[in-house]
Design a protein around this motif. Structure first.
Motif, short mmCIF file in Angstrom:
data_model
loop_
_atom_site.label_atom_id
_atom_site.label_comp_id
_atom_site.label_asym_id
_atom_site.label_seq_id
_atom_site.Cartn_x
_atom_site.Cartn_y
_atom_site.Cartn_z
N GLN A 156 -17.17 1.81 -14.28
CA GLN A 156 -17.16 0.58 -13.49
C GLN A 156 -17.72 -0.54 -14.36
O GLN A 156 -18.89 -0.51 -14.74
N SER A 157 -16.89 -1.51 -14.65
CA SER A 157 -17.31 -2.59 -15.54
C SER A 157 -18.27 -3.56 -14.87
O SER A 157 -18.85 -4.42 -15.55
N ASN A 158 -18.47 -3.44 -13.56
CA ASN A 158 -19.30 -4.40 -12.82
C ASN A 158 -20.53 -3.77 -12.17
O ASN A 158 -21.16 -4.40 -11.32
N ASN A 159 -20.90 -2.56 -12.54
CA ASN A 159 -22.06 -1.95 -11.89
C ASN A 159 -23.34 -2.05 -12.73
O ASN A 159 -24.38 -1.54 -12.34
N LEU A 179 -6.15 8.17 -25.11
CA LEU A 179 -7.37 7.60 -24.53
C LEU A 179 -7.02 6.76 -23.31
O LEU A 179 -6.16 5.88 -23.38
N GLU A 180 -7.71 7.04 -22.18
CA GLU A 180 -7.48 6.29 -20.94
C GLU A 180 -8.82 5.80 -20.40
O GLU A 180 -9.71 6.60 -20.12
N ASN A 181 -8.97 4.49 -20.27
CA ASN A 181 -10.12 3.89 -19.61
C ASN A 181 -9.70 3.49 -18.20
O ASN A 181 -8.80 2.66 -18.04
N ILE A 182 -10.32 4.07 -17.19
CA ILE A 182 -9.97 3.79 -15.80
C ILE A 182 -11.13 3.05 -15.16
O ILE A 182 -12.17 3.63 -14.84
N ASP A 183 -10.97 1.74 -14.96
CA ASP A 183 -12.02 0.90 -14.41
C ASP A 183 -11.96 0.95 -12.88
O ASP A 183 -10.98 0.53 -12.26
N LEU A 184 -13.02 1.45 -12.28
CA LEU A 184 -13.10 1.61 -10.83
C LEU A 184 -13.94 0.50 -10.19
O LEU A 184 -14.59 0.70 -9.18
N ARG A 185 -13.88 -0.69 -10.77
CA ARG A 185 -14.70 -1.80 -10.28
C ARG A 185 -14.37 -2.19 -8.85
O ARG A 185 -15.22 -2.73 -8.14
N SER A 187 -16.70 0.87 -21.38
CA SER A 187 -15.41 1.41 -21.81
C SER A 187 -15.55 2.08 -23.17
O SER A 187 -16.55 1.90 -23.88
N ILE A 188 -14.55 2.85 -23.54
CA ILE A 188 -14.50 3.54 -24.82
C ILE A 188 -13.36 2.95 -25.64
O ILE A 188 -12.29 2.65 -25.10
N THR A 189 -13.58 2.78 -26.93
CA THR A 189 -12.53 2.26 -27.80
C THR A 189 -12.08 3.35 -28.76
O THR A 189 -12.82 4.31 -29.03
N LEU A 237 -18.44 3.32 -4.70
CA LEU A 237 -18.94 4.04 -5.87
C LEU A 237 -19.99 3.21 -6.59
O LEU A 237 -20.01 1.99 -6.53
N SER A 238 -20.87 3.91 -7.31
CA SER A 238 -21.87 3.27 -8.16
C SER A 238 -22.13 4.21 -9.33
O SER A 238 -21.58 5.32 -9.39
N HIS A 239 -22.97 3.76 -10.23
CA HIS A 239 -23.30 4.61 -11.38
C HIS A 239 -23.92 5.92 -10.93
O HIS A 239 -23.77 6.94 -11.62
N PHE A 240 -24.59 5.92 -9.78
CA PHE A 240 -25.36 7.08 -9.36
C PHE A 240 -24.59 8.03 -8.44
O PHE A 240 -25.14 9.04 -8.01
N ASN A 241 -23.34 7.70 -8.11
CA ASN A 241 -22.56 8.66 -7.31
C ASN A 241 -21.12 8.82 -7.81
O ASN A 241 -20.35 9.57 -7.22
#
Length: 235
Positions: free
Chosen positions: A172-175, A191-197, A180-182, A202-206
C-alpha cells in the motif's frame, strides 16, 4: 517519524513488555552436510558453485518458507497461511526474518543436490518481506532460483537483481509503510507490484491476514510448484 525510527520505537516497547524475546519460529531441523556447508559459505560471503553435486541427483520435495516481521509477533497471518498450505499437502514452515541467510543457503544447497529441479517458494510480511528480496538476490548470486516469491508490504525500497522466476509484491503506497520493488537491469523474471491503496480495510498490520490475498497466493503456489508437489500448468 521515519520508518526506521518507528520500528525502533516498536522494538523498545516490545522489550519493555517482554514480547521481543518471544521465539515460536519453526526452524529447519536435521540439516544435511550440503546445507550446512552452503550456510557457512554464504555467511562468509563466498559465492557457491552453480554446478550440481556429483553423483545421482536427489529428488527433494518443494519447500515453502514463510517469514514473519518485527519481533516475530506482528505477522500472524504468515502462520495462518502456512496452516492453509500444510492442509493442502505442502511442506510449509514459518521463520523469523533474521534467518533469511540460512533459508537462502538451504535453497541453494537443495537446488545443487537436485541438479536444479528443487522448487522453493518464499513469502514474507513487513521486515519478513524485506527478507524475501534478500533471499531471492542471494539465491540468484549463487546460480539458483526461487519458483515464487511473495512480499506483503515491505518497508524499504529494494532492487530485485535475480533469483526469482516470479515475484509478487502486495503493498500500500499510502499507509506510511509499504514500498514497491524495482527490477535491476538484466532481471529476467516476472515482477508484479500490486498497490492496494484503494483497499481501505487493509493496513500494514493486517495486509498479510487477508483471506482473499491468501487464496491468490495459494493458487500461485500451485502453479509454481504443483498441487501436493505435482507441477501444474500456469494460467
Amino acid at each position: 517519524m521515519g520508518i526506521a525510527s518507528r520500528f525502533a520505537a516498536l522494538g523498545l516497547l516490545l522489550a519493555g513488555i517482554g514480547l521481543a524475546g518471544c521465539q515460536t519460529t519453526a526452524q529447519t531441523s536435521g540439516d544435511s552436510g550440503a546445507v550446512q556447508m552452503a550456510r557457512e559459505a554464504m555467511a562468509r560471503g563466498d559465492m557457491l558453485s552453480s554446478a550440481p553435486v556429483r553423483g545421482r541427483a536427489q529428488q527433494i520435495a518443494p519447500r515453502i518458507y514463510l517469514i514473519r516481521g518485527l519481533a516475530n509477533v506482528f505477522s500472524q497471518g504468515m502462520d495462518d497461511l502456512a496452516a492453509k498450505l500444510r492442509a493442502r499437502g505442502y511442506n510449509a514452515t514459518v521463520h523469523e526474518y533474521g534467518t533469511w541467510n540460512s533459508i537462502a543457503a538451504e535453497i541453494v544447497a537443495n537446488q545443487r543436490a537436485s541438479a536444479g529441479r528443487h522448487r522453493a517458494v518464499v513469502i514474507g510480511h513487513s521486515l519478513g518481506a524485506n527478507a524475501v528480496t534478500d533471499i531471492v538476490n542471494a539465491v540468484g548470486r549463487n546460480g539458483a532460483t526461487v519458483a515464487l516469491a511473495v512480499a506483503f508490504d515491505p518497508t524499504v525500497r529494494q532492487q530485485l537483481a535475480g533469483g526469482a522466476q516470479r515475484y509478487v509484491n502486495f503493498f500500500q503506497s499510502n499507509n506510511g509503510w509499504g514500498a514497491s520493488i524495482t527490477a535491476a537491469p538484466g532481471f529476467r523474471g516476472r515482477l508484479e507490484n500490486i498497490d492496494l491503496r484503494q483497499q481501505g480495510s487493509l493496513s500494514h498490520f493486517n495486509i498479510e491476514k487477508d483471506p482473499r490475498l491468501h487464496a491468490q497466493v495459494i493458487g500461485w503456489v500451485g502453479q509454481a510448484v504443483g498441487v501436493r508437489g505435482r507441477r501444474v500448468a500456469s494460467r
